[in-house]
Design an enzyme around this catalytic site. Structure first.
Site, short mmCIF file in Angstrom:
data_model
loop_
_atom_site.label_atom_id
_atom_site.label_comp_id
_atom_site.label_asym_id
_atom_site.label_seq_id
_atom_site.Cartn_x
_atom_site.Cartn_y
_atom_site.Cartn_z
N SER A 85 0.87 -0.86 -0.17
CA SER A 85 -0.18 -0.04 0.17
C SER A 85 0.44 1.33 0.19
O SER A 85 0.65 2.28 -0.44
CB SER A 85 -0.86 0.31 1.45
OG SER A 85 -2.36 -0.73 1.19
N LYS B 41 0.13 3.42 -2.62
CA LYS B 41 -1.11 4.12 -2.58
C LYS B 41 -0.49 5.85 -3.66
O LYS B 41 -1.07 6.44 -4.63
CB LYS B 41 -2.11 3.33 -2.18
CG LYS B 41 -2.48 2.59 -1.62
CD LYS B 41 -3.69 2.10 -0.97
CE LYS B 41 -3.92 0.19 -0.99
NZ LYS B 41 -4.57 0.24 0.14
N TYR C 206 -2.85 -3.53 -10.44
CA TYR C 206 -3.12 -2.61 -8.89
C TYR C 206 -2.39 -3.54 -8.69
O TYR C 206 -1.33 -3.03 -6.90
CB TYR C 206 -4.41 -2.52 -9.01
CG TYR C 206 -4.36 -2.40 -6.41
CD1 TYR C 206 -3.53 -0.98 -6.56
CD2 TYR C 206 -4.83 -3.31 -5.67
CE1 TYR C 206 -3.66 -1.44 -5.19
CE2 TYR C 206 -4.83 -3.35 -4.51
CZ TYR C 206 -4.15 -2.36 -3.67
OH TYR C 206 -4.25 -1.87 -2.40
N TYR D 102 -3.99 3.62 8.43
CA TYR D 102 -5.12 2.82 8.17
C TYR D 102 -5.64 3.46 9.23
O TYR D 102 -6.46 4.91 9.21
CB TYR D 102 -4.92 1.10 8.59
CG TYR D 102 -3.58 0.06 7.63
CD1 TYR D 102 -4.07 -0.07 6.49
CD2 TYR D 102 -2.39 0.75 7.88
CE1 TYR D 102 -3.60 -0.37 5.43
CE2 TYR D 102 -1.62 -0.52 6.69
CZ TYR D 102 -1.87 -0.39 5.60
OH TYR D 102 -1.48 -1.03 4.03
N VAL E 97 1.22 -3.59 3.57
CA VAL E 97 0.59 -4.70 4.69
C VAL E 97 2.70 -5.49 4.88
O VAL E 97 2.17 -6.15 5.29
CB VAL E 97 -0.50 -5.88 4.26
CG1 VAL E 97 -1.21 -5.37 4.32
CG2 VAL E 97 -0.18 -5.80 2.95
N1 GLU Z 1 -1.82 -5.37 -2.17
C1 GLU Z 1 -2.52 -5.08 -0.65
C2 GLU Z 1 -3.97 -5.43 -1.05
O1 GLU Z 1 -5.10 -4.60 -2.03
C3 GLU Z 1 -2.24 -4.11 -0.18
C4 GLU Z 1 -2.61 -4.12 0.73
C5 GLU Z 1 -2.19 -3.01 2.06
O2 GLU Z 1 -0.77 -2.66 1.86
O3 GLU Z 1 -2.88 -2.54 2.88
O4 GLU Z 1 -4.58 -6.01 -0.64
#
Ligand code: GLU
Length: 402
Positions: free
Chosen positions: A64, A67, A190, A242, A260
């Protein structure tokens, strides 16, 4: 002399290394098998100096943390209005994989999965899509890092083959008319974006590129425009950690994003980019050791964004008065001239006795001025001139010309 910064960073890292709390992320099979031991941290400064300690060369998937950077690329490629039509900027208060849509069908923000999948499809030209958007994303993430980044194909396969929930999210946004690509293509892209391999040095450089207004401190490349960074850092500050974003902002006070696999970036505007990695996560999904490290770094190095800076009280270095009717009033300014500093400087000019003596504005201790600071000083000089005073400026670095 060896700069003590590396030792200081290592001390902070070691003081956080005793904790084995937290769990690996389990919902992506490949991440559940990761080695929980590696623990690295890096700082990147404005001139491209990078300090790395611990497992600073250990590579992991960005997840993430990609992002905010892909949000930046979408903003740069499509402009603010078009991106805002598709993705909002409000904290969701929900978990990262929730169905967080506004009543108008927009995902609430680009830091949660539903918003990030939508943002992925906005990177690149308007008629791009699928592989083209993904190529733009990988090339853009590489520009932020200052080197060609690669995808971990094993993690990618693992994510893609277990992406049912992300697929459901993508279909929902598509049904709302907000996803510009086929759901399968957007989720594949993604997942690829999340599987890009980085180390903490890359993260620190990427974070510093945002903190530096979009210019990569290593390569000198302008990756995105300055206004994009302001937008991205704002959304990181409110939505980046988060469900712990509010707690993070009040304790650490640095715009940040976690992922994550255990990485965290922090980007303190104009000062420093931070990258940490340790895979065990707390209940909010943030790296336990990484959070502790950032808390300590912020406290001990005074990095909290809301720490009140002392500026305006030291703007006037001195005022030299004319002697017995000869000479001029010399107003010596110091420090960076932004709004509050220029306001204090103008007040010092307004306080000068109305004796008709010439005025010299002395700027040799002023390293720079922003747009508004420059405009205010120029306007002050113009008004004194209009009042019939002779005004001149000593500006060896051309601060007022910039
Ligand atoms: N590829 C993970 C997902 O889409 C990333 C989530 C994350 O790092 O929060 O679930």
């Amino acid at each position: 002399m060896h700069t003590p910064v590396t030792d200081f960073l290592e001390q902070v890292r070691l003081s956080c290394a005793d904790s084995d709390e937290g769990e690996l992320a389990h919902y992506i099979p490949q991440l559940a098998e990761a080695d929980p031991a590696p623990f690295g941290a890096a700082l990147c400064m404005l001139d491209g100096t990078v300090y790395g300690v611990g497992d600073a060369e250990h590579r992991f998937t960005i997840q993430s943390i990609s992002k905010p950077f892909v949000y930046a690329l979408a903003l740069a490629d499509r402009g603010l209005d078009e991106v805002l039509e598709h993705v909002g900027v409000e904290p969701s208060g929900d978990a990262f994989s929730e169905i967080s849509l506004e009543p108008n069908g927009r995902p609430r923000n680009p830091m949660i999965n539903i918003g990030a999948i939508t943002t992925h499809a906005l990177a690149g030209a308007r008629d791009a899509g699928g592989d083209e958007s993904t190529a733009r994303v990988i090339e853009g993430l590489s520009a932020f890092a200052g080197r060609a980044l690669e995808v971990d194909e094993v993690v990618y396969e693992s994510e893609r083959s277990t992406a049912d929930r992300n697929m459901a999210l993508a279909y929902l946004v598509r049904a709302q008319g907000k996803l510009q690509d086929e759901p399968r293509l957007a989720v594949d892209g993604y997942s690829r974006q999340c599987s890009v391999l980085v180390d903490v040095r890359d993260l620190a450089v990427m974070a510093m590129t945002l903190a530096a207004g979009g210019r990569n401190p290593l390569t000198g490349e302008r990756v995105v425009p300055r206004w994009v960074c302001r937008q991205v850092l704002s959304v990181m500050a409110t939505c980046g950690m988060y469900d712990a974003a509010g707690d993070w902002m009040s304790t650490v006070g640095i715009p940040a994003k976690s992922g994550v696999s255990g990485g965290i970036i922090g980007a303190l505007p104009g000062q420093v980019g931070i990258g940490t990695f340790s895979p065990r996560l707390d209940r909010s999904g943030n790296s336990v050791r990484g959070v502790r490290m950032c808390e300590q770094l912020s406290a001990e190095m005074g990095l909290h964004l809301m720490e009140t800076p002392e500026v305006a009280s030291h703007v006037v270095h001195g005022v030299i008065q004319p002697e017995a009717g000869h000479g001029s009033h010399e107003v010596q300014l110091q420090g960076v001239m932004h709004f509050a500093a220029a306001e204090a400087a103008l007040r010092a000019l307004a306080r000068l006795p109305d004796d008709g003596a010439p005025v010299v504005l002395e700027l040799s201790r002023v390293p720079s001025a922003n747009d508004i600071g420059r405009r205010m000083l120029r306007e002050g000089m113009r008004r004194m001139g209009a009042d019939g005073r002779a005004v001149s400026v000593v500006d060896p670095d051309g601060v007022l010309e910039g």
